[in-house]
Design an enzyme around this catalytic site. Structure first.
Site, PDB file in Angstrom:
ATOM      1  N   LYS A 127       0.851  -1.186   0.000  1.00  0.00           N
ATOM      2  CA  LYS A 127       0.000   0.000   0.000  1.00  0.00           C
ATOM      3  C   LYS A 127       0.891   1.241   0.000  1.00  0.00           C
ATOM      4  O   LYS A 127       1.959   1.253   0.635  1.00  0.00           O
ATOM      5  CB  LYS A 127      -0.895  -0.027   1.239  1.00  0.00           C
ATOM      6  CG  LYS A 127      -1.949   1.077   1.310  1.00  0.00           C
ATOM      7  CD  LYS A 127      -2.833   0.860   2.526  1.00  0.00           C
ATOM      8  CE  LYS A 127      -3.906   1.931   2.656  1.00  0.00           C
ATOM      9  NZ  LYS A 127      -4.787   1.697   3.831  1.00  0.00           N
ATOM     10  N   SER A 210      -9.591   1.794   2.274  1.00  0.00           N
ATOM     11  CA  SER A 210      -8.495   2.576   1.707  1.00  0.00           C
ATOM     12  C   SER A 210      -7.387   1.694   1.145  1.00  0.00           C
ATOM     13  O   SER A 210      -6.601   2.143   0.321  1.00  0.00           O
ATOM     14  CB  SER A 210      -7.904   3.540   2.741  1.00  0.00           C
ATOM     15  OG  SER A 210      -7.267   2.845   3.789  1.00  0.00           O
ATOM     16  N   THR A 231      -7.257   0.997   9.958  1.00  0.00           N
ATOM     17  CA  THR A 231      -7.606   1.749  11.153  1.00  0.00           C
ATOM     18  C   THR A 231      -9.001   1.347  11.613  1.00  0.00           C
ATOM     19  O   THR A 231      -9.246   1.122  12.788  1.00  0.00           O
ATOM     20  CB  THR A 231      -7.562   3.269  10.889  1.00  0.00           C
ATOM     21  OG1 THR A 231      -6.286   3.617  10.342  1.00  0.00           O
ATOM     22  CG2 THR A 231      -7.797   4.055  12.170  1.00  0.00           C
ATOM     23  N   SER A 232      -9.901   1.227  10.638  1.00  0.00           N
ATOM     24  CA  SER A 232     -11.249   0.743  10.911  1.00  0.00           C
ATOM     25  C   SER A 232     -11.837   0.194   9.615  1.00  0.00           C
ATOM     26  O   SER A 232     -12.520   0.904   8.884  1.00  0.00           O
ATOM     27  CB  SER A 232     -12.133   1.867  11.468  1.00  0.00           C
ATOM     28  OG  SER A 232     -13.418   1.379  11.792  1.00  0.00           O
ATOM     29  N   GLY A 233     -11.509  -1.046   9.295  1.00  0.00           N
ATOM     30  CA  GLY A 233     -12.103  -1.725   8.150  1.00  0.00           C
ATOM     31  C   GLY A 233     -11.331  -1.717   6.866  1.00  0.00           C
ATOM     32  O   GLY A 233     -11.752  -2.329   5.877  1.00  0.00           O
ATOM     33  N   SER A 234     -10.173  -1.058   6.817  1.00  0.00           N
ATOM     34  CA  SER A 234      -9.507  -0.832   5.537  1.00  0.00           C
ATOM     35  C   SER A 234      -8.682  -2.001   5.011  1.00  0.00           C
ATOM     36  O   SER A 234      -8.132  -1.913   3.915  1.00  0.00           O
ATOM     37  CB  SER A 234      -8.623   0.419   5.611  1.00  0.00           C
ATOM     38  OG  SER A 234      -9.430   1.570   5.580  1.00  0.00           O
TER      39      SER A 234
END
Length: 624
Positions: A127, A210, A231-234
């Site tokens: 990434k 993301s 961080t939350s779901g990425s």
């Protein structure tokens, strides 16, 4: 692979269908491509390699060991596949100009009997927020960091190199990990530098999260695996939409050093792959303690060595496991769009039961107050981002635009037309800058403490303890919120896909398709901190019994395979992979050259003029 074409859309109106099967036939500039060749590394013509969107690390180990494949040829094949479809999917932002040189070194080591591990010579994408000290950028999708260099490499990258992995390139991502604009002002997977990533299973598919390019690239075989951040779901959300596997590790299992941050208290780095076992191989390589990330010192493993997660892949991993279903954490998110997911979820529960798992239904969270922990998370993430970003800027060896703070970054973004402001706003940054509190403030700490309580004793751990469960299972769309705020692990695997009669749903901005026929969805296993072995065991057992990934195929997929490479001469010289006046220019030159060759080839065979195709293609090439 039966899908040979892709439709390019303006809005949702199909203008023309382009048959990408011609792209594997080669072009004069690529003499190493043979129309009928099945020879790789001097192998016999009868060798039949698995398709690159199905191949696994174990398969590669076999091919390498028996001399039928080299890492150089594998890198060549992946580069060709990127050239073939990246102008539609925009999954890869940069190709590592040194990838072939690194592959040659690793091939030589293999010949000499020096193997670094199971990832030796395996190409992996990163990434574009994971820093490397090489010729590639680390941009988080923003032009603000193009040309910047770092003082040290991300620890997870150093671990991958030590394990023998080849860093193939950088995957496109949602700009600043979706931490810039409100949802209605932007879209998952969009960045100024990389353009709009699209999923491969429906035209203009929203890739989610993301770590968008990381998931899409793996889903169509542009690399064996990739590294994402969550961080939350990425990690888990893009993985499910790419019909793949994603592991969001326990906070502290993998280092975040020299990864562009959102929140020190929530960020994790994890693998994205097509199979649970491949993800486990990568997780084993990148996990471990790091002096540059104090959170990793909490690891409980003996002798400071993390487990071999591949050993957890057990076909009988469901037998005797107590699996809880926290219905109150699922029901909050249900609507008409989730019915196909829940139908398959209920069938999955039966599969687990048949495999010997004990199912505890309604193993509910002691409390589930989504609005409350969302408010707290907003405070934690806002304050952590301001602090963490400034810290990252301090570690730049070269900072071409003199950006040292979020305020500087906001000014740059609003002043550079390539960042598409104000069409894509800076709402999140404006909110963060207006708080006037730091990550060390009492307000930020109270919000963090409240969320830890909601995520742990009132959430995941509370449910596990109350009902005596080993693991919780949820549809992926409902799985990530509490683990995000509590730093707990998740493994997502394919569950199903939307049926043919599914109505289309666009994202809030109206630029990508969020729900449509053929778009995959996933199921997630959640557990206590440091329970990755148990989660991988259960996920692997479920995956092997269902093999959902094989039932749904992408609409956009490369046709170039290992059979198309002849071991005759270098395909793309290292210098040709870096032939621009700047790193940004070199990578854009590569992808533009590939796109022009492809469109020219299609034009000559299909009767379309180049200008017609250029006009049609504009809708899908915003990254080029």
């Amino acid at each position: 692979m039966k899908w040979l074409g892709v439709s390019l859309f303006l809005g949702l109106i199909p203008l023309v269908s382009l048959d990408f099967s011609v792209l594997a036939l080669g072009a004069p500039e690529r003499p190493w491509l043979l129309e009928t060749s099945s020879t790789v590394a001097g192998s016999a013509p009868s060798i039949q390699f698995l398709p690159l969107d199905e191949i696994t690390i174990d398969d590669l180990i076999t091919y390498f060991a028996n001399g039928t494949l080299t890492s150089v040829d594998l890198v060549r094949a992946y580069i060709e596949r990127i050239f073939e479809v990246n102008h539609v999917l925009h999954a890869v932002g940069e190709i590592n100009p040194d990838a072939l040189s690194i592959a040659r070194v690793l091939d030589a080591e293999r010949v000499q009997g020096r193997l670094r591990g199971p990832l030796h010579g395996v190409p992996i994408l990163l990434k574009d927020n994971i820093a490397t000290m090489d010729k590639m950028n680390n941009t988080a999708g923003s032009y603000a960091l193009v040309g910047a260099t770092v003082t040290r490499e991300a620890t997870v990258v150093a671990k991958l190199r030590s394990a023998g992995a080849i860093i193939l390139g950088k995957a496109t991502m949602g700009e600043w990990a979706q931490c810039r604009s409100r949802k209605a002002s932007s879209s998952h997977g969009w960045s100024a530098y990389g353009g709009q990533v699209y999923g491969a299973y429906y035209p203009q598919q929203d890739p989610s999260g993301s770590s968008s390019g990381s998931a899409v690239a793996v889903s169509v075989g542009l690399a064996l695996a990739s590294i994402g951040t969550e961080t939350s779901g990425s990690i888990v959300n893009p993985s499910e939409k790419g019909n793949g596997v994603g592991i969001k590790p326990t906070l502290g299992l993998t280092s975040r050093s020299m990864v562009i941050p959102i929140s020190l208290r929530q960020d994790t780095v994890g693998p994205m792959a097509r199979t649970v076992k491949d993800a486990a191989y990568v997780l084993s390589a990148i996990s471990g303690q790091d002096k540059f990330d104090n959170w990793t010192s909490a690891q409980p493993f003996r002798h400071r060595s993390t487990p071999d997660y591949v050993k957890a892949c057990d076909f009988f991993g469901l037998k005797g496991v107590l699996i809880g279903i926290p219905r109150n954490g699922i029901e909050y998110f249900l609507d008409e769009r989730t019915k196909p997911i829940m139908d398959d979820f209920e069938k999955a529960i039966q599969v687990m039961s048949n495999a010997g798992a004990a199912i505890v239904d309604n193993a509910n969270f002691p409390a589930f107050d989504f609005p409350a922990f969302s408010r707290n998370a907003s405070i934690v993430l806002d304050t952590d981002f301001v602090t963490g970003l400034a810290e990252y800027f301090l570690h730049l060896d070269h900072n071409p635009f003199g950006i040292h703070s979020l305020k500087d970054l906001a000014s740059f973004t609003k002043g550079d037309p390539r960042e598409e402001y104000p069409d894509r706003d800076t709402y999140v940054w404006d909110r963060e800058l207006s708080r006037n509190i730091s990550s060390g403030s009492s307000e930020s700490y109270r919000a963090y403490e409240a969320n830890l309580k909601m995520g742990l004793e009132e959430g995941v751990v509370g449910a596990l303890d109350r009902y005596g469960c080993d693991v919780l299972v949820l549809p992926t769309f409902a799985s990530f919120h509490l683990p995000a705020i509590a730093g707990l692990p998740i493994v997502t695997v394919p569950l199903g896909y939307y049926p043919a009669d599914t109505p289309l749903v666009m994202n809030l901005k109206g630029t990508t398709v969020s729900v449509a026929p053929n778009i995959p969805f996933g199921i997630s296993f959640v557990g206590r901190a440091w329970s990755e072995e148990k989660l991988i065991s259960v996920a692997y057992a479920f995956e092997q019994r269902t093999m959902v990934r094989q039932r749904v195929k992408p609409l956009v997929s490369p046709t170039f395979e290992l059979q198309n490479i002849a071991h005759v001469q270098d395909p793309v010289s290292d210098s040709n992979l870096n032939n621009g006046t700047s790193q940004q220019g070199s990578q854009k030159t590569i992808l533009n050259r590939a796109r022009s060759q492809m469109i020219g080839r299609i034009s000559s065979l299909r009767g379309w003029t180049l200008s017609q195709l250029e006009t049609i293609d504009m809708v899908s090439r915003s990254s080029l």
